[in-house]
Design an enzyme around this catalytic site. Sequence first.
Site, PDB file in Angstrom:
ATOM      1  N   ARG A   2       2.730  73.051 -33.834  1.00  0.00           N
ATOM      2  CA  ARG A   2       3.058  71.902 -32.982  1.00  0.00           C
ATOM      3  C   ARG A   2       4.010  72.335 -31.890  1.00  0.00           C
ATOM      4  NH1 ARG A   2       4.352  65.973 -35.376  1.00  0.00           N
ATOM      5  NH2 ARG A   2       2.243  66.407 -36.050  1.00  0.00           N
ATOM      6  N   LYS A  50       3.570  75.122 -41.839  1.00  0.00           N
ATOM      7  CA  LYS A  50       3.522  74.464 -40.526  1.00  0.00           C
ATOM      8  C   LYS A  50       4.473  75.193 -39.597  1.00  0.00           C
ATOM      9  CE  LYS A  50       1.705  70.686 -38.554  1.00  0.00           C
ATOM     10  NZ  LYS A  50       0.445  69.993 -38.881  1.00  0.00           N
ATOM     11  N   THR A  65     -11.635  65.413 -37.930  1.00  0.00           N
ATOM     12  CA  THR A  65     -10.551  64.608 -38.501  1.00  0.00           C
ATOM     13  C   THR A  65     -10.915  63.132 -38.357  1.00  0.00           C
ATOM     14  OG1 THR A  65      -8.945  66.297 -37.859  1.00  0.00           O
ATOM     15  CG2 THR A  65      -8.075  64.130 -38.415  1.00  0.00           C
ATOM     16  N   GLY A 115      -6.144  59.698 -28.601  1.00  0.00           N
ATOM     17  CA  GLY A 115      -6.251  61.081 -28.136  1.00  0.00           C
ATOM     18  C   GLY A 115      -7.412  61.784 -28.793  1.00  0.00           C
ATOM     19  N   VAL A 143      -8.079  62.611 -31.818  1.00  0.00           N
ATOM     20  CA  VAL A 143      -8.651  62.026 -33.036  1.00  0.00           C
ATOM     21  C   VAL A 143      -8.925  60.531 -32.831  1.00  0.00           C
ATOM     22  CG1 VAL A 143      -8.304  61.592 -35.486  1.00  0.00           C
ATOM     23  CG2 VAL A 143      -7.384  63.687 -34.463  1.00  0.00           C
ATOM     24  N   GLY A 146      -9.479  58.785 -30.235  1.00  0.00           N
ATOM     25  CA  GLY A 146     -10.592  58.487 -29.308  1.00  0.00           C
ATOM     26  C   GLY A 146     -11.944  58.488 -30.017  1.00  0.00           C
ATOM     27  N   ASP A 177      -2.389  52.717 -26.351  1.00  0.00           N
ATOM     28  CA  ASP A 177      -1.906  54.067 -26.063  1.00  0.00           C
ATOM     29  C   ASP A 177      -0.820  53.977 -24.999  1.00  0.00           C
ATOM     30  OD1 ASP A 177      -3.499  57.105 -26.478  1.00  0.00           O
ATOM     31  OD2 ASP A 177      -1.821  56.953 -25.107  1.00  0.00           O
ATOM     32  N   ARG A 198      -5.773  55.997 -20.184  1.00  0.00           N
ATOM     33  CA  ARG A 198      -6.653  56.561 -21.219  1.00  0.00           C
ATOM     34  C   ARG A 198      -7.231  55.439 -22.088  1.00  0.00           C
ATOM     35  NH1 ARG A 198      -4.342  61.416 -24.864  1.00  0.00           N
ATOM     36  NH2 ARG A 198      -4.860  62.599 -23.022  1.00  0.00           N
ATOM     37  N   ALA A 249      -1.191  58.199 -33.492  1.00  0.00           N
ATOM     38  CA  ALA A 249      -0.324  58.829 -32.471  1.00  0.00           C
ATOM     39  C   ALA A 249       0.613  59.775 -33.216  1.00  0.00           C
ATOM     40  CB  ALA A 249       0.407  57.756 -31.674  1.00  0.00           C
TER      41      ALA A 249
HETATM   42  P1  NAD Z   1      -3.259  63.725 -29.227  1.00  0.00           P
HETATM   43  O1  NAD Z   1      -2.004  64.206 -28.604  1.00  0.00           O
HETATM   44  O2  NAD Z   1      -4.562  64.238 -28.733  1.00  0.00           O
HETATM   45  O3  NAD Z   1      -3.331  62.127 -29.139  1.00  0.00           O
HETATM   46  C1  NAD Z   1      -2.240  61.302 -29.402  1.00  0.00           C
HETATM   47  C2  NAD Z   1      -2.371  60.076 -28.521  1.00  0.00           C
HETATM   48  O4  NAD Z   1      -1.351  59.138 -28.897  1.00  0.00           O
HETATM   49  C3  NAD Z   1      -2.193  60.342 -27.046  1.00  0.00           C
HETATM   50  O5  NAD Z   1      -3.238  59.707 -26.321  1.00  0.00           O
HETATM   51  C4  NAD Z   1      -0.821  59.740 -26.706  1.00  0.00           C
HETATM   52  O6  NAD Z   1      -0.750  59.262 -25.374  1.00  0.00           O
HETATM   53  C5  NAD Z   1      -0.766  58.613 -27.714  1.00  0.00           C
HETATM   54  N1  NAD Z   1       0.584  58.143 -28.053  1.00  0.00           N
HETATM   55  C6  NAD Z   1       1.722  58.874 -28.211  1.00  0.00           C
HETATM   56  N2  NAD Z   1       2.729  58.052 -28.565  1.00  0.00           N
HETATM   57  C7  NAD Z   1       2.217  56.805 -28.664  1.00  0.00           C
HETATM   58  C8  NAD Z   1       2.759  55.547 -28.986  1.00  0.00           C
HETATM   59  N3  NAD Z   1       4.036  55.393 -29.317  1.00  0.00           N
HETATM   60  N4  NAD Z   1       1.929  54.456 -28.978  1.00  0.00           N
HETATM   61  C9  NAD Z   1       0.629  54.589 -28.651  1.00  0.00           C
HETATM   62  N5  NAD Z   1       0.069  55.775 -28.306  1.00  0.00           N
HETATM   63  C10 NAD Z   1       0.849  56.852 -28.333  1.00  0.00           C
HETATM   64  O7  NAD Z   1      -3.078  63.997 -30.819  1.00  0.00           O
HETATM   65  P2  NAD Z   1      -4.212  64.061 -31.925  1.00  0.00           P
HETATM   66  O8  NAD Z   1      -4.689  65.454 -32.087  1.00  0.00           O
HETATM   67  O9  NAD Z   1      -5.193  62.949 -31.698  1.00  0.00           O
HETATM   68  O10 NAD Z   1      -3.359  63.745 -33.235  1.00  0.00           O
HETATM   69  C11 NAD Z   1      -2.823  62.448 -33.473  1.00  0.00           C
HETATM   70  C12 NAD Z   1      -2.062  62.458 -34.777  1.00  0.00           C
HETATM   71  O11 NAD Z   1      -2.919  62.874 -35.836  1.00  0.00           O
HETATM   72  C13 NAD Z   1      -0.860  63.418 -34.837  1.00  0.00           C
HETATM   73  O12 NAD Z   1       0.135  62.823 -35.657  1.00  0.00           O
HETATM   74  C14 NAD Z   1      -1.428  64.643 -35.525  1.00  0.00           C
HETATM   75  O13 NAD Z   1      -0.437  65.384 -36.190  1.00  0.00           O
HETATM   76  C15 NAD Z   1      -2.376  63.993 -36.512  1.00  0.00           C
HETATM   77  N6  NAD Z   1      -3.480  64.855 -36.957  1.00  0.00           N
HETATM   78  C16 NAD Z   1      -4.336  65.404 -36.036  1.00  0.00           C
HETATM   79  C17 NAD Z   1      -5.373  66.213 -36.471  1.00  0.00           C
HETATM   80  C18 NAD Z   1      -6.365  66.827 -35.503  1.00  0.00           C
HETATM   81  O14 NAD Z   1      -7.411  67.326 -35.960  1.00  0.00           O
HETATM   82  N7  NAD Z   1      -6.127  66.776 -34.202  1.00  0.00           N
HETATM   83  C19 NAD Z   1      -5.529  66.464 -37.830  1.00  0.00           C
HETATM   84  C20 NAD Z   1      -4.656  65.872 -38.750  1.00  0.00           C
HETATM   85  C21 NAD Z   1      -3.625  65.053 -38.290  1.00  0.00           C
END
Ligand code: NAD
Length: 350
Positions: free
Chosen positions: A43, A79, A151, A183, A185, A187, A204, A209, A239
């Site tokens: 991260r 991590k 995911t 984002g 996931v 989306g 968001d 977005r 998020a």
């Molecule tokens: P990302 O950064 O692609 O998307 C996160 C989205 O949340 C962004 O669009 C951002 O603008 C929005 N955001 C941030 N703060 C916010 C708030 N307070 N209110 C509303 N929207 C907000 O991240 P991601 O990869 O989609 O991951 C999202 C979460 O899932 C994280 O906690 C991550 O650790 C967890 N996660 C992701 C994966 C993966 O495969 N990407 C796997 C397991 C867990």
Amino acid sequence: MLEDLIRAWDGEEVVVGFDEPSGAWMFVCIHSTRLGPAGGGTRMKAYASPADALRDAMNLSEAMTLKMAAAGVPFGGGKAVVAVPEPPLGDERRRILLRYAELAASLGKTFHTGPDVNTSPADMDIIAEKHPYVYCRSPEHGGSGDPGPYTARGVFHGIRASARHAFGSDDLSARTVLVQGVGDVGGPLAEQLAADGARVLVSDVDGERARVLATRIGAEVVAPEDAIGADCDVYAPCALGGTLNAETVARLRSRVVAGCANNQLAEPDDSERLREAGILYAPDFVINAGGVLYAWGNESLGWDLETVETRLVGIGDTLSEIYAAAESDEVGTHAAAVSLARSRALGAGP
Ligand code: NAD
């Protein structure tokens, strides 16, 4: 402060780096290698202090141990956090990633990493120049690419299983689901939910977005500050973590909380609060294992996409098992999930 955190932690190892030119702190936390090499994402984020970054890495690392165990794969939990004053770009980003890669490489095969918040398959390509144990490099570099859609698929199966338990049916066409954070996931998750007939609300901090996605899939946009109190059946936090606490649980209007964000509970007691409020909580480390099952399964265990999908459906089955155990033991679902993870693979202790 850092010493206190490390002394109190029940993990195996912490490796610390400091990049003088940028002021970035780097922490790699190995929580457990009991089941196999420690796996977990990298991260990149700004934190108020190095101690906050270390605490985050420790919590996320422990969640990875539980995630791997609950998912039934032969890996431990780790991590890494790269705590930057602000997310770097271009040559500076590459330089910091290579500096971090040297630190990760000092752990050899003990630590296998992949993308996380603010890191991408392109970043994994750079880290892999120095550290050989990197998942989700871009397909052009021989990796399995972006795990986000997988995911999302796991969370989708988890929401269906949760709806079956809470409402007696997994038919989502009668349900309203709020996806907070659309984002990588959130989306694709919102898109699958809409395709399955659910009424989807999206929220968001990046308003554009949310609007673009909502228009494309026929969803409605909710302002970020109204997400917690929104009228919906399922609240899907996608998020950042920590959105469930005494204050927010009291304002939730959904019967189910089921989303991908890591470490959703501000503190473990919040699982009990949810139970007392009659809200079914899908433990985050169980429902969000889809990306790991895809990447680690594909790159290390030789799984094809059909096997991956079977395992993603299995996330829903594991949740059903947890919900039944939580009810019969009269405990919160987080506690029931930790017990299940430990009994599946870790034995009695942490
Ligand atoms: P990302 O950064 O692609 O998307 C996160 C989205 O949340 C962004 O669009 C951002 O603008 C929005 N955001 C941030 N703060 C916010 C708030 N307070 N209110 C509303 N929207 C907000 O991240 P991601 O990869 O989609 O991951 C999202 C979460 O899932 C994280 O906690 C991550 O650790 C967890 N996660 C992701 C994966 C993966 O495969 N990407 C796997 C397991 C867990």
